[in-house]
Design an enzyme around this catalytic site. Sequence first.
Site, PDB file in Angstrom:
ATOM      1  CG  HIS A 270      39.452  33.850  39.972  1.00 33.40           C
ATOM      2  ND1 HIS A 270      39.917  33.951  38.978  1.00 33.40           N
ATOM      3  CD2 HIS A 270      38.290  34.438  40.032  1.00 33.40           C
ATOM      4  CE1 HIS A 270      39.048  34.661  38.080  1.00 33.40           C
ATOM      5  NE2 HIS A 270      38.419  35.117  38.846  1.00 33.40           N
ATOM      6  N   GLY A 271      42.382  32.518  43.429  1.00 33.95           N
ATOM      7  CA  GLY A 271      42.690  31.941  44.757  1.00 33.95           C
ATOM      8  C   GLY A 271      43.534  30.929  44.946  1.00 33.95           C
TER       9      GLY A 271
END
Length: 425
Positions: A270-271
């Site tokens: 996701h990041g």
Amino acid sequence: MLSTIIDYTFGILIHTKKNKKLYLWLSIFNNLAVLGVFKYYNFFAHSFQDMVANIGFHVDPYFLAIVLPVGISFYTFHGMSYVFDICRERSVPERNFVDYSLFVCFFPLLVAGPIERASHLLPQVVKKRNFDYKQSVHGLRLMLWGMFKKVVIADGLAPSVNSIYADYSHMSGLSLLIGAFYFAFQIYADFSGYSDIARGTAKLFGFELLINFRFPYFSRDIAEFWRRWHISLSSWFRDYLYIPLGGSKNGLAKSVRNTFIIFIVSGFWHGANWTFIIWGALHALYFLPLLLGNKNRRNTGEIAPGRFLPGIREGFQMLLTFGMVCLAWIFFRAANFSEAIHYISSIFTNKFRSGMEVKQFIAPYVFPVIGFMLLIEWLSRNSDVDAFFDTISNKTLRYSTYFLIFFIILMFGSFQKASFIYFQF
């Protein structure tokens, strides 16, 4: 384009069965290298700088001043699943480069999924498609519902969420609880709203995309939540990471190890921030008691079958699961780990209630529109929202429902410039 060319070429090379493992690993390396440079290089550079500083040294690593390509994680995983399936002989390479490029770069799913499989989407790409009125009606209904979730709920909640998180240290405990509650519905309405719009748009062109959400906030435990939330990603990690690692077939210790790996990697997907890794690890901890008690497949059937309302036990399970998910979302939303911890502690240490402060975050329409969304989705819980509309046999009532949703969008929608949250991933 480079990523597309690489996977197209390696797909053909792997299919020749000569040195196919070598070509597979080269393909994996190239895909992960693209992700590593654009998405994770600065994260690792910052982490290395901080680690060295903690032992008394100072370094100035080179940081990349580049813009993260929109949706890079999604189309990278499209390409990787393509070569994986060819290597496993579940699929054959597509020789037409234009058709393959359309599979990878099909515009409705390019920036925020769902993450399609070649075996599902490519056959639809290569076959002739004709306009289908019924399919188009279904598509427009999904787009309408997705737009309602995005502009009314997600974008309507965004200003309050941003204000609360930006000044959380001065907010009352009740305001912080409202912020956590709001963000849970903001991210769900934003992401699932995009998925509905993407599926609806694809239907207009004769394509059927994978369903990415099945009403996750009605889940009765965290395992069921992950069978209902971002389904295309969780199934991707199951098929291409969890099972190749051995899944649950090599003893309890390795099952626990594999579970933590896929949740942590999912968070990192996701990041490039420790908050996403903690978010994934927290879900792994939630999942652990179910795995140890062999109860992770307990809630696979319908929710409240044959009843309008759930039983007391089901209702409690849903509320508990939703509360656990809301807690994890605080880490997902926070700018860093310290902010997340302080946000949670401030819920208990700040003054719990401040009437005037709380009122500014509760617009008169907020809870009614969330309730309306939950009502429609509850009635659709064991099928799909699109299928629910088909159950309204009275044509006048069905069209009245469409106009009601459209009216709510016009009256309460936020039409300021606001991107989808998952565009950053």
